[in-house]
Motif scaffolding. Structure first.
Motif, PDB file in Angstrom:
ATOM      1  N   ALA A   1     103.558   8.201  20.449  1.00 17.03           N
ATOM      2  CA  ALA A   1     102.549   8.779  21.341  1.00 17.03           C
ATOM      3  C   ALA A   1     102.612   8.108  22.709  1.00 17.03           C
ATOM      4  CB  ALA A   1     101.159   8.624  20.725  1.00 17.03           C
ATOM      5  N   SER A   2     102.970   6.830  22.743  1.00 13.69           N
ATOM      6  CA  SER A   2     103.019   6.123  24.033  1.00 13.69           C
ATOM      7  C   SER A   2     103.998   6.778  25.002  1.00 13.69           C
ATOM      8  CB  SER A   2     103.395   4.656  23.824  1.00 13.69           C
ATOM      9  OG  SER A   2     102.386   4.000  23.087  1.00 13.69           O
ATOM     10  N   THR A   3     105.080   7.343  24.490  1.00 12.74           N
ATOM     11  CA  THR A   3     106.011   8.062  25.362  1.00 12.74           C
ATOM     12  C   THR A   3     105.373   9.371  25.829  1.00 12.74           C
ATOM     13  OG1 THR A   3     107.956   7.039  24.401  1.00 12.74           O
ATOM     14  CG2 THR A   3     108.294   9.157  25.482  1.00 12.74           C
TER      15      THR A   3
ATOM     16  N   ALA B   1     103.292   9.338  28.983  1.00  9.78           N
ATOM     17  CA  ALA B   1     104.001   9.531  30.255  1.00  9.78           C
ATOM     18  C   ALA B   1     104.604  10.925  30.378  1.00  9.78           C
ATOM     19  CB  ALA B   1     105.089   8.467  30.404  1.00  9.78           C
ATOM     20  N   MET B   2     105.137  11.456  29.262  1.00  4.72           N
ATOM     21  CA  MET B   2     105.789  12.775  29.339  1.00  4.72           C
ATOM     22  C   MET B   2     104.803  13.877  29.706  1.00  4.72           C
ATOM     23  SD  MET B   2     108.775  12.989  26.390  1.00  4.72           S
ATOM     24  CE  MET B   2     109.103  14.751  26.564  1.00  4.72           C
TER      25      MET B   2
ATOM     26  N   TYR C   1     104.250  13.754  33.410  1.00  5.42           N
ATOM     27  CA  TYR C   1     105.574  14.003  34.028  1.00  5.42           C
ATOM     28  C   TYR C   1     105.838  15.510  34.074  1.00  5.42           C
ATOM     29  CZ  TYR C   1     110.024  11.564  35.273  1.00  5.42           C
ATOM     30  OH  TYR C   1     111.096  11.004  35.927  1.00  5.42           O
TER      31      TYR C   1
ATOM     32  N   GLU D   1      98.975   5.922  32.416  1.00  4.90           N
ATOM     33  CA  GLU D   1     100.318   6.451  32.644  1.00  4.90           C
ATOM     34  C   GLU D   1     100.273   7.663  33.560  1.00  4.90           C
ATOM     35  OE1 GLU D   1     101.637   3.662  31.480  1.00  4.90           O
ATOM     36  OE2 GLU D   1     103.332   4.747  30.620  1.00  4.90           O
TER      37      GLU D   1
ATOM     38  N   TYR E   1     100.662   7.364  37.367  1.00  4.05           N
ATOM     39  CA  TYR E   1     101.980   7.245  38.012  1.00  4.05           C
ATOM     40  C   TYR E   1     102.446   8.583  38.584  1.00  4.05           C
ATOM     41  CZ  TYR E   1     102.605   2.672  35.815  1.00  4.05           C
ATOM     42  OH  TYR E   1     102.465   1.368  35.447  1.00  4.05           O
ATOM     43  N   PHE E   2     101.848   9.660  38.090  1.00  5.73           N
ATOM     44  CA  PHE E   2     102.375  10.981  38.428  1.00  5.73           C
ATOM     45  C   PHE E   2     101.448  11.823  39.305  1.00  5.73           C
ATOM     46  CE2 PHE E   2     104.377   9.521  34.534  1.00  5.73           C
ATOM     47  CZ  PHE E   2     105.720   9.708  34.824  1.00  5.73           C
TER      48      PHE E   2
ATOM     49  N   PHE F   1     113.081  13.451  29.078  1.00  5.45           N
ATOM     50  CA  PHE F   1     111.630  13.442  29.282  1.00  5.45           C
ATOM     51  C   PHE F   1     111.094  14.840  29.579  1.00  5.45           C
ATOM     52  CE2 PHE F   1     112.706   9.116  31.402  1.00  5.45           C
ATOM     53  CZ  PHE F   1     112.948   8.549  30.158  1.00  5.45           C
TER      54      PHE F   1
END
Lengths: 355, 355
Positions: B74-76, B79-80, B83, B107, B110-111, B219
């Motif tokens: 889930a941590s990825t 960000a995805m 993104y 996260e 960042y986007f 990603f």
């Protein structure tokens, strides 16, 4: 009995598989499966610690490097490398020696400028370019040590004025390397290290922190280093089986011992390819891989019947990649030389029948 | 006999583990391990196809959605999601109901821009905020359906003017949901679906392609959809064991049947917590999770001796998360009600001894 020449996910040692299966039912006698224990348990922490120690010992990782077990395969590293190392206005140098190198450099273009120092694309990657200059103003120089699809392998690494980043997915732990020559090494586990699902990264700490870019936690090597590969739940079982495989390699005498075996297997097979009038190699002799042996039939009509003969002998995974055709025998660490002899015998039997 | 109340990687069904172990030695009688076959083999493609079909069937996924098995947890996805879905000048709305929601929204920053519509941080996340407005100009609204650490669970989902993105890591497949209410659902496998190492993503195709950003292949949901979760080598074994677990769930009667069992387990345990003078629950009653039951001892000095008693009874994994303390009994799908009764008996025995 199957002889597994598959290109990856590839063969694993029989002893490893036996122990890996037992741990799925009851891990180390704790009454629970390795699949259902916490990654924060003392039991799994011991597994991860041992895996890291074994990588350091087997590769001879010097001080100042971190060893990570991540997820997402080499393809994720294609993006993480430039995300972490390539400033937006910077430049990265890539050697294009195959499709994977090509995919890697394409990802780098999302983050900065890319200079392809040389390519062998025009010959369908049948050789590794050696005549080029690595720009001294590049952030790093990226290479692929072994090209699984084409059966080529870098026999010598290039002296570089900038950190070398190397995709070693298909020959890690197969031969001695000098880790100090590299800024970053990465490898998907599923050829020589373990099952699919984890990626080894060995990184020189001092190359980090220079890209001046904000990076989400999971894509940031620094976060992963600080978390000791446990910033989030790691892929417990792939790491466990990798650890078992590294233990097996150590018990066999380590990288030096396996390199001799690998050389013997490759020599035997290439000798037969060169000797047998029905087959021929596909790439430059000096670049021939000790991991993936690619060859074709002199007469294309022999391809199907030879694959059929292989099937009858229990030889699996020797069909070549669609972009090369013919045959590819992947002879990773875990493949015994007896299997190579079964393949050689089949080639000889086939030549005898078709002469 | 162990009673595994671990929060994750958590308990898996006994039958699944048995079959999962057999496949490590010999997969479906093909003479090779599931760990050493190609992800492009007919054998593994059948596994992945069945896994996707089972997800669609068990969750009732409507047309227009894609089902993916990815890596990175889930941590990825934290960000995805931004993104892919959050334009640089856009805004995403987040409900901050726990530490994982907090990590997710960090996260996203960042986007693009992030609006936290509500938070229960001031009370250490002991309840789920319900009084807020979802901004109609947000690209999406992100929620966490179950908060593993605090033992709270969204009992009703919020009507939303924008696509809802939901982290269901710790309660996916535990209760009926209406997939059409969501734009994107993600869940790390290691609670209710399988072992650590794969992440389920269910995504409404039409929400993609609006962030106007170049995204590296791994990603990019679009690449993963086009590759059918095989843009690169997928985590073969975690997907296989997930498929076996979903098969097991289907054989039990699916989500509807397991929801009844889960409710019965949770009711029994909460009833004991409320009845037993030595223990008390830690979060708002209306938000109590059916997956993670958090409670503390009225007298903190009772904590250690109760954990010792649990240990004697084979009850494992009930120590609370360090940020809440006390106890946490995770009662995921695979935990039988008999294990819950063993825990209740231990609580009663402990109360008897300490009255």
């Amino acid at each position: 009995m199957k002889h597994n020449f598959g290109a990856g996910p590839g063969i694993l040692p029989h002893e490893v598989l036996k122990q890996a299966a037992e741990a799925v039912v009851d891990f180390n006698g704790i009454g629970l499966s390795i699949l259902e224990i916490s990654h924060r348990s003392a039991e799994f922490e011991a597994v991860l610690d041992e895996a890291v120690r074994l990588v350091k010992e087997l590769l001879g990782v010097p001080e100042g490097y971190s060893v990570l077990f991540l997820q997402g395969g080499a393809s994720t590293q294609f993006a993480m490398v430039p995300y972490n190392l390539l400033p937006e206005t910077g430049k990265a140098a890539y050697l294009e020696s195959g499709v994977w190198a090509n995919k890697a450099l394409k990802e780098a273009k999302y983050f900065g400028n890319v200079e392809v120092v040389a390519t062998s694309k025009e010959s369908n990657f049948t050789y590794i370019p050696k005549d080029f200059t690595i720009p001294a103003d590049a952030s790093y120089f990226h290479i692929t040590s072994n090209n699984t699809i084409y059966g080529t392998q870098l026999k010598q690494f290039f002296p570089s004025p900038v950190p070398v980043v190397c995709d070693m997915s298909s020959d890690i732990f197969s031969r001695k390397i000098n880790v100090a020559d590299f800024g970053l090494i990465y490898a998907g586990a599923q050829k020589n290290m373990g099952p699919a699902g984890t990626t080894l990264v060995v990184i020189k700490d001092e190359i980090l922190g220079k890209a001046d870019r904000k990076i989400p936690a999971m894509f940031n090597y620094q976060t992963q280093i600080e978390g000791g590969s446990m910033y989030n739940t790691p892929p417990v079982y792939p790491i466990y089986v990798s650890m078992l495989t590294l233990r097996w390699l150590k018990a066999k005498g380590g990288v030096e011992a396996i390199e001799k075996e690998n050389r013997a297997k490759a020599d035997a097979l290439y000798t037969e390819i060169d000797r047998n009038p029905l087959f021929k190699g596909v790439c430059a002799k000096e670049d021939r891989s000790d991991m993936n042996v690619c060859f074709v039939a002199e007469n294309p009509e022999h391809e199907k019947p030879f694959l059929k003969l292989c099937d009858e002998k229990g030889i699996v995974g020797v069909k070549g990649h669609r972009s090369v055709g013919g045959f590819r025998a992947s002879i990773y660490n875990a493949l015994p030389i007896t299997s190579v002899h079964v393949l050689i015998d089949a080639m000889q039997e086939f030549a005898e029948k078709n002469k």
